[in-house]
Write an enzyme that holds these catalytic residues in place. Structure first.
Site: not given
Ligand code: HDD
Length: 701
Positions: A72, A145, A336
């Protein structure tokens, strides 16, 4: 426009700095008299280390970048508010923002998932829809999402999945695309991905606008009421403008013509007061019904079909303010999933459990330490008191001697509250430590089939060509074949149609019988929302365009909420046509724009202008391409010559009466005799967005 002020806005004011006021200084506040030349030993001599101003300036520049989000990375955001319709959820939750009816400040960040910060907006991808609610009880983040399911069931697979979809590690190709071997290798070996992959191959992955996308919390969460009782909940955002998509061909072209297409659209609309709006809805499931579905509520690869549990509208969200500084706000916002408030709790969904670890962890590296909650955009409007101290970037000067609990020296403060506190839902858990997927998570195909069954034929065609495009880019033929084998479990016809396009043998017979069930709510096209607000129309003009007719077109459409732009071979004032009127001025030069950046195109009357435009390949291509993409096309009087040159001929009826044929609206009348019906008909067609029944396979564009 009147400035919207809310508690978050006022808090942010303290951090805002006006540009352009005062004198240039160093970071230490020392005024400088010169910032164009380094301090050197003589005019042509070496630069001196002593030049603290140059060193500070360059050092700061060297450190301007922070790590981009691991997923993202590319996004756009805006502020606004959420407002519950009433207190009808009070039986289910103590979360005040869902029941108070007050305007709660929010910040929303939309994003693509796979691409880098500088990648194009219109790639085939999931879109993030993350909302931070600044509530009186603390910040609540709904990190969702634009698709209601996910690729994997357990977060431990997330690094595998992301490594597979990101550019391949040896050469970092391809950027922001799933059309490559490692992604499809993963998919073909991990059948739980299939349901989400169908969504990814559908039009949902190509949103026309962030303002025209649904949002989903994805997981089953839990609402908790004052008696400590839980209710399962799924969150849904529904855009007031309806859910609309681009065509894949458009997306690829827009990625070059305007890589900021979705970001610009959000910014421009908020800037001009056309505020996007969504309705928040919930699907509620009593705890007693936890096991009454043929899937597991804890499995994030499943939806609860709306026909089974209706979506109950609970409030609305309006985005009405653009950030002032992209980096400070949109880049530094930190979401978060574990940011919850009293009245909302988690479930044991193993994907959610992993997320509850990952988001805090990732912010530590991305924002450089444990104090990122103090960054203005992240600060709650609720009062913050704790005993956490020090660390990189500490902004607060904590007074006093105590930073521990319990204490007597500090008067026992901060004290433990006895009301309005977060208390964890007292779920009973009992089990052995095992690494094992629950049996109830094992059905990978039924809901993928449900999705496929629910699509209109046009949507199915798009899905099939998406699979063909993506798998067509996969070099390893084994991976192509394995994917088709998997699709054959979803639907035999789907597998056969995909196989045919990519040189893979069609499976002899279906692997799993199609259950025949569908969920109409899953289709964008079966129940479209026909609105023309903020649709963008290009009016092609040139010297000699009849200014009266063109102006009437602009006025009539603008009155209905359409955004109209005049495009001419050259910008500036145009020479009026024979019928006078005007002056008419072009908003843009034709060859800086393209039909893919608009929702519809019209060519008004004016013999000289029609001659110019018919001889201008750019203008002719503009109309032909809009026609190919099934967009509304309109013309009147001599403007019809341009349509004819573009190959629209068979849809143009002779005569002054207004005709409408597969999204083409025409009349041979010149502007004086043009019936007012022309504008209403064109507006109706624009509201319908596309004429999907128009057959355009043979149109070159
Ligand atoms: Fe995630 C970012 C949505 C599964 C780990 N995720 C991130 C963002 C969105 C989502 C919208 C961007 C937030 C922003 O605008 O700063 N992610 C989802 C959805 C998931 C999902 C809807 C499943 C239902 N994500 C998911 C899993 C993991 C992560 C299973 C890790 C185990 N996601 C992350 C992250 C991020 C992230 C690495 C990258 C940057 C951040 O968090 O701030 O922690």
């Amino acid at each position: 426009m009147a400035e919207q002020k809310d508690a978050k806005h006022e808090q942010l004011e303290a951090a805002r700095v006006e540009a352009g006021e005062g004198y240039l200084t160093t970071q230490q506040g020392v005024r400088v008299d010169h910032t164009d030349d380094s301090l050197s030993a003589g005019q042509r001599g070496p630069t001196l280390l002593e030049d603290f101003h140059a060193r500070e300036k360059i050092t700061h520049f060297d450190h301007e970048r922070i790590p981009e989000r691991v997923v993202h990375a590319r996004g756009a955001g805006a502020y606004g508010y959420f407002q519950a319709y009433d207190d009808s959820l009070a039986d289910h939750t103590t979360a005040e923002f869902l029941t108070s009816g007050e305007q709660i400040p929010v910040f929303v960040r939309f994003s693509t998932v796979a691409g880098s910060r500088g990648s194009a907006d219109t790639v085939r991808d999931v879109r993030g829809f993350a909302t931070k609610f600044y509530t009186r009880q603390g910040n609540y983040d709904l990190v969702g999402n634009n698709m209601p399911v996910f690729f994997i069931q357990d977060g431990i697979k997330f690094p595998d999945f992301v490594h597979a979809v990101k550019p391949e590690p040896d050469n970092e190709i391809p950027q922001a695309q799933s059309a490559h071997d490692t992604f499809w290798d993963f998919v073909s070996l991990q059948p739980e991905t299939l349901h989400m992959v169908l969504w990814l191959m559908s039009d949902r992955a190509l949103p026309r606008s962030y303002r025209m996308m649904q949002g989903f919390g994805v997981h089953t969460f839990r609402l908790v009421n004052a008696r400590g009782e839980g209710t399962f909940v799924k969150f849904h955002w529904k855009p007031l403008l309806g859910t609309h998509s681009l065509l894949w061909d458009e997306c690829q072209k827009i990625a070059g013509k305007d890589p900021d297409f979705n970001r610009r659209d959000l910014w421009d609309c908020i800037d001009s007061g056309q505020f996007p709006e969504w309705e928040l809805g919930v699907q509620l499931v009593p705890e007693s019904d936890e096991h009454s579905f043929d899937f597991d509520l804890l499995d994030a690869t499943k939806i609860i079909p709306e026909e089974q549990v209706p979506v109950r509208p609970v409030g609305r969200m309006v985005l009405n303010r653009n950030p002032e500084n992209f980096f400070a706000e949109t880049e530094q916002i930190a979401f978060h999933t574990a940011n919850v408030v009293p009245g909302i709790d988690f479930t044991n969904d193993p994907l959610l459990q992993a997320r509850n670890f990952s988001y805090l962890d990732t912010q530590l590296i991305r924002l450089g330490g444990p104090n990122f909650a103090q960054i203005p955009v992240n600060r709650p409007i609720a009062e913050v008191q704790h005993n956490q101290r020090d660390g990189y970037g500490q902004q607060k000067i904590h007074k006093g001697r105590t930073s521990y609990f319990k204490n007597s020296i500090g008067g026992g403060c901060p004290a433990i509250a006895d009301s309005d506190v977060f208390s964890h839902y007292t779920e009973r858990v009992d089990g052995r430590k095992i690494r094992e997927r629950s049996e109830s998570f094992r059905d990978f195909y039924s809901q993928a089939t449900l999705f496929w069954n629910s699509m209109s034929e046009v949507e199915r065609e798009h899905i099939v060509s998406a699979f063909r495009f993506e798998l067509g880019k996969v070099v390893d033929k084994e991976i192509r074949a394995r994917t088709v084998t998997e699709l054959n479990h979803v639907d035999h016809e789907l597998a056969a149609r995909v196989a045919e396009g990519i040189g893979v043998r069609t499976p002899a017979a279906e692997a799993t019988p199609n259950h025949g069930r569908s969920s109409p709510a899953l289709s964008q096209l079966n129940a479209p929302v026909n609105k023309l607000d903020t649709r963008k129309v290009a009016v092609l003009v040139a010297d000699g365009t009849d200014a009266v007719g063109a102006q009437r077109l602009v006025d009539e459409l603008t009155k209905k909420g359409v955004i109209v732009e005049l495009l001419a071979p050259a910008e500036g004032e145009l020479r009026p046509g024979a019928s006078g009127g005007g002056p008419l001025s072009a908003d843009r030069q034709l060859n800086t724009m393209a039909s893919v950046l608009y929702d519809a195109v019209a060519v008004p009357c004016g013999p000289d202008a029609a001659r110019t435009l018919s001889g201008d390949g750019y203008a002719v291509h503009f109309v032909a391409e809009a026609y190919k993409h099934a967009k509304p096309v309109a013309g009147f009087g001599s403007g019809l010559d341009v349509l004819r040159k573009a190959g629209v001929t068979e849809r143009i009826a002779e005569g002054e009466q207004v005709t409408r044929d597969h999204g083409v609206v025409t009349s041979t009348a010149a502007e004086q005799s043009l019936p007012g019906e022309f504008f209403d008909t064109f507006a109706d067609v624009i509201a319908e967005h596309r004429a999907w029944d128009r057959k355009t396979d043979s149109v070159p564009a």
